[in-house]
Write an enzyme that holds these catalytic residues in place. Structure first.
Site, short mmCIF file in Angstrom:
data_model
loop_
_atom_site.label_atom_id
_atom_site.label_comp_id
_atom_site.label_asym_id
_atom_site.label_seq_id
_atom_site.Cartn_x
_atom_site.Cartn_y
_atom_site.Cartn_z
CB ALA A 67 -0.93 0.11 1.28
CD GLU A 109 -2.47 -7.27 2.88
OE1 GLU A 109 -2.02 -6.17 2.40
OE2 GLU A 109 -3.01 -7.42 4.08
CD GLU A 118 1.63 -5.36 5.82
OE1 GLU A 118 2.57 -6.24 6.37
OE2 GLU A 118 0.97 -5.59 4.71
N1 COA Z 1 4.74 3.30 -0.82
C1 COA Z 1 4.95 4.35 -1.31
N2 COA Z 1 5.92 4.45 -2.08
C2 COA Z 1 6.87 3.37 -2.42
C3 COA Z 1 6.51 2.04 -1.62
C4 COA Z 1 5.33 2.06 -0.97
N3 COA Z 1 4.89 0.95 -0.50
N4 COA Z 1 7.46 1.23 -2.16
C5 COA Z 1 8.39 2.03 -2.95
N5 COA Z 1 8.17 3.13 -3.17
C6 COA Z 1 8.75 4.39 -3.88
C7 COA Z 1 9.84 4.72 -2.95
O1 COA Z 1 9.37 5.71 -1.89
C8 COA Z 1 10.59 5.34 -4.11
O2 COA Z 1 10.07 6.64 -4.67
P1 COA Z 1 10.88 7.85 -4.96
O3 COA Z 1 11.84 7.35 -5.83
O4 COA Z 1 10.00 9.03 -5.22
O5 COA Z 1 11.78 8.09 -3.51
C9 COA Z 1 10.59 4.41 -5.26
O6 COA Z 1 9.31 3.59 -4.81
C10 COA Z 1 11.54 3.23 -5.33
O7 COA Z 1 11.57 2.65 -4.12
P2 COA Z 1 13.15 2.45 -3.55
O8 COA Z 1 12.84 2.28 -2.03
O9 COA Z 1 14.11 3.68 -3.87
O10 COA Z 1 13.47 1.06 -4.22
P3 COA Z 1 14.51 0.24 -3.41
O11 COA Z 1 15.05 -0.86 -4.65
O12 COA Z 1 15.96 0.78 -2.86
O13 COA Z 1 13.80 -0.82 -2.46
C11 COA Z 1 11.98 -1.97 -1.62
C12 COA Z 1 12.74 -1.54 -2.77
C13 COA Z 1 10.78 -2.79 -2.17
C14 COA Z 1 12.71 -2.85 -0.56
C15 COA Z 1 11.54 -0.63 -0.76
O14 COA Z 1 10.99 0.13 -1.67
C16 COA Z 1 10.55 -0.79 0.31
O15 COA Z 1 10.66 -1.21 1.31
N6 COA Z 1 9.48 -0.53 0.21
C17 COA Z 1 8.37 -0.51 0.95
C18 COA Z 1 7.85 -2.09 1.32
C19 COA Z 1 6.63 -2.08 2.26
O16 COA Z 1 6.94 -1.88 3.62
N7 COA Z 1 5.48 -2.23 2.08
C20 COA Z 1 4.43 -2.49 2.73
C21 COA Z 1 3.77 -1.44 2.90
S1 COA Z 1 2.22 -1.24 4.09
#
Ligand code: COA
Length: 261
Positions: free
Chosen positions: A67, A115, A135
Site C-alpha cells: 500500500a 495481499e 507492515e
Molecule cells: N509506498 C509508497 N512508495 C513506495 C513504496 C510504498 N509501499 N514502495 C516503494 N516506494 C517508492 C519509494 O518511495 C521510491 O520513490 P521515490 O523514488 O519517489 O523516492 C520508489 O518507490 C522506489 O523505491 P526504493 O525504496 O527507492 O527502491 P529500492 O530498490 O531501494 O527498495 C523496496 C525496494 C521494495 C525494498 C523498498 O521500496 C521498500 O521497502 N518499500 C516498502 C515496502 C513496504 O513496506 N510495503 C508495505 C507497505 S504497508
C-alpha cells in the site's frame, strides 16, 4: 470505456491483462489505484466475453511493493478502519470472481502486493519474485486480508513468522510453502505459463468453474458449510447444457464443446 490512470486494462479478447501501473513507486497501491482495481473487476464481472484475468505489475522491479506508505502515514483510527475494509472488499471481489484470476509476480510483492497476489486464485512467479508482509516495520499490521490469506495458504507457524518478522522470502521458498503455484525463469515464461493454465481452464464448462471457485472459497467462510455449498453446486451443474454436453461427449469419445450455459 473506462479511463484508467493507475492501471492498464488490456483485453485481448478472452483474457484481461490488468497491470498495476505506477512503476516509479514500485506500483504501490494508493487509494485511487484500489478504486481502479475495483472498477476493473466490475468490468470483468459484467463482460461475458472475458474468460480469465492475469494481474501483474509494470516495470522490471515490482509486482506491487505494498500500500502507498505516504497515504498510510496520514491515517487516523477512524479512516484506517475504512481504508482496510474498502481494500478488503475489493480483494474479496477478486477472490470471488467467477473467472480464473492469476497473479503474475515479478520482483517485489510486499504488504498489499503480497495481499493482492494472495487474493488471486493462483500465483505464477518469476525466480526474482520476493514476498513478504513487512507492515510491522512501519508499526502497523497487514490490513488487506494478509493475516488471513497468508495463514490459509502457508499455515499458522510460517504466517506468524512472516507477519511478525517482516522478512522477505524468495520465490523458491514461496513455492515450497505453497504460496505460489509455479516459479518460472523469466517474465516471458511466467506469462506463457499463466496463459497455459488459463487456456486449460477456459476449455472447461464456465458454470462449473465458477462453482469450484465458490466451493473452495467456502472453506474459509465460517458462515457457510462448504460441503453444503459443494452439494448445491454439484446439483446446479446438472441443470446446465454444458453438463449434458460434457457427459455426452465423454460417452461419444469426442472433445466437449462448452457454451457456458
Ligand atoms: N509506498 C509508497 N512508495 C513506495 C513504496 C510504498 N509501499 N514502495 C516503494 N516506494 C517508492 C519509494 O518511495 C521510491 O520513490 P521515490 O523514488 O519517489 O523516492 C520508489 O518507490 C522506489 O523505491 P526504493 O525504496 O527507492 O527502491 P529500492 O530498490 O531501494 O527498495 C523496496 C525496494 C521494495 C525494498 C523498498 O521500496 C521498500 O521497502 N518499500 C516498502 C515496502 C513496504 O513496506 N510495503 C508495505 C507497505 S504497508
Amino acid at each position: 470505456m473506462t479511463n484508467y490512470k493507475n492501471v492498464l486494462f488490456e483485453n485481448n479478447g478472452e483474457i484481461v491483462h490488468l497491470t498495476i501501473n505506477r512503476p516509479d513507486k514500485l506500483n504501490a497501491l494508493n487509494i485511487d489505484t484500489i478504486a481502479e482495481i475495483k472498477t476493473a473487476f466490475e468490468e470483468i464481472y459484467d463482460d461475458s466475453t472475458i474468460k480469465g484475468v492475469i494481474v501483474k505489475g509494470a516495470g522490471e522491479k515490482a509486482f506491487v511493493a505494498g500500500a502507498d506508505i505516504s497515504e498510510i502515514a496520514e491515517l487516523t483510527e477512524v479512516n484506517a478502519r475504512k481504508f482496510a475494509e474498502a481494500g478488503q472488499e475489493v480483494f474479496a471481489s477478486i477472490e470471488n470472481c467467477h473467472k480464473p484470476v492469476i497473479a503474475l509476480v515479478n520482483g517485489f510483492a510486499l504488504g498489499g502486493g503480497c495481499e493482492l497476489a494472495m487474493a488471486c486464485h493462483m500465483r505464477v512467479a518469476t525466480a526474482t519474485a520476493r514476498f513478504g508482509q513487512p507492515e510491522v516495520n512501519l508499526g502497523v499490521i497487514p490490513g488487506y486480508g494478509g493475516t488471513q490469506r497468508l495463514t490459509q495458504l502457508v499455515g499458522k507457524a510460517k504466517s506468524f513468522e512472516l507477519c511478525m518478522t517482516g522478512d522477505m522470502i524468495k520465490a523458491d521458498e514461496a513455492l515450497q510453502l505453497g504460496l505460489v503455484n509455479h516459479v518460472m525463469e523469466s517474465i516471458e515464461a511466467a506469462q506463457a505459463k499463466s496463459e497455459e493454465i488459463l487456456g486449460k481452464i477456459m476449455a472447461k464448462a464456465p458454470v462449473a468453474i465458477g462453482l469450484v471457485i465458490d466451493c473452495i472459497n467456502a472453506v474459509n467462510n465460517e458462515q457457510e458449510n462448504g460441503y453444503q455449498t459443494e452439494a448445491n453446486g454439484f446439483a446446479a451443474c446438472t441443470k446446465t447444457s454444458d453438463f449434458e454436453e460434457g457427459t455426452t461427449a465423454f460417452l461419444e469419445r469426442r472433445k466437449a464443446a462448452f457454451k457456458g450455459e
